[in-house]
Design an enzyme around this catalytic site. Sequence first.
Site, PDB file in Angstrom:
ATOM      1  N   THR A  39     -26.512 -27.515 -24.246  1.00 61.03           N
ATOM      2  CA  THR A  39     -25.679 -27.994 -25.350  1.00 61.03           C
ATOM      3  C   THR A  39     -24.230 -27.691 -24.985  1.00 61.03           C
ATOM      4  OG1 THR A  39     -27.389 -27.657 -27.026  1.00 61.03           O
ATOM      5  CG2 THR A  39     -25.110 -27.750 -27.789  1.00 61.03           C
ATOM      6  N   LYS A  82     -26.453 -33.865 -31.105  1.00 64.14           N
ATOM      7  CA  LYS A  82     -26.815 -32.454 -31.266  1.00 64.14           C
ATOM      8  C   LYS A  82     -25.785 -31.711 -32.112  1.00 64.14           C
ATOM      9  CE  LYS A  82     -28.606 -28.338 -30.600  1.00 64.14           C
ATOM     10  NZ  LYS A  82     -28.864 -27.723 -29.298  1.00 64.14           N
ATOM     11  N   LYS A 139     -21.391 -21.323 -31.673  1.00 63.88           N
ATOM     12  CA  LYS A 139     -21.031 -22.132 -30.495  1.00 63.88           C
ATOM     13  C   LYS A 139     -21.102 -23.621 -30.828  1.00 63.88           C
ATOM     14  CE  LYS A 139     -23.103 -23.816 -26.234  1.00 63.88           C
ATOM     15  NZ  LYS A 139     -24.309 -23.806 -25.392  1.00 63.88           N
TER      16      LYS A 139
END
Length: 313
Positions: free
Chosen positions: A94, A169, A244
């Site tokens: 990611t 995502k 994050k």
Amino acid sequence: MARVAFIGLGNMGGGMAANLAKAGHEVRAFDLSVAALAKAEERGCRRAGSAAEAVAEAEAVVTMLPAGKHVRDVYEANVIGVAPATAILIDCSTIDVTTAREETGKAAAQGYDMVDAPVSGGIAAAEGGTLTFMVGGEAEAFERARPFLEQMGKAVIHAGGPGAGQAAKICNNMLLGASMIATCETFVLAQKLGLDPQTFFDIASRASGQCWSMTSYCPLPGVGPETPADRNYDGGFAAALMLKDLRLAMEAATSVDAYTPMGSEAEELYTRFAEKLGGAGKDFSGIIKMIDDSWSPPTSDPAAPPPGLRLPK
């Protein structure tokens, strides 16, 4: 079956690599962690001495790395120009959309097909082979990657061109982070108003306010299905990882001038929880411990819950 290079054997990558080996592929695995390499070997993978060694004769290269800088370093130094040009490159990390698009472009310039394929589902899904993959890349690259992804997941969805997997995502996790905070606030308010948490769950989970953060991942112990809340917020999806992803979402929003006030507030709250109150290693639902604005954590116990909440010690 194919020769697969797998680089990055952390909490997620280890289970994913093992599932590819279980499916019959010859998996050549590499990680900087000796312990991770040993565990992968025990689970059917072959140990490689370096990333370059792992990809040397690969038909597919799968990476699961912490951040964009690691993806850039690994691909530019050890994959592009080292792996056979016929290999399909699959990055499951990611990372930011920009880096994903840049690395796909650099790979394409050297004749490679590449996709960005970040995952949803957590450690248990990685182990069980039930991940959801959001895939960005050209249609031909997606079709080449699909058979490998299907052996690690239950759903493989083509989100669009290069970088679209990363976009999907971070948008999904921005929604998840904001909805978890709203769920926590709601339980705190309901309890302060005298409602029993289980009773409120029984009502809200069947009413218009229901959401995944409540019905599948309730942040209160003993309410709803078992979640990390029942294990003192250990395991699950760490708050540091949620932070994050929220930061990636805010960077992306800035780049396209998108107005995301809820996402921005979620980032601020997870920054406070993860970095100022020591909750980085706890599950992201543990943010319920600091939702009460009147709570000031005692110096001796920065992770203590706000008053009135019946949380595990």
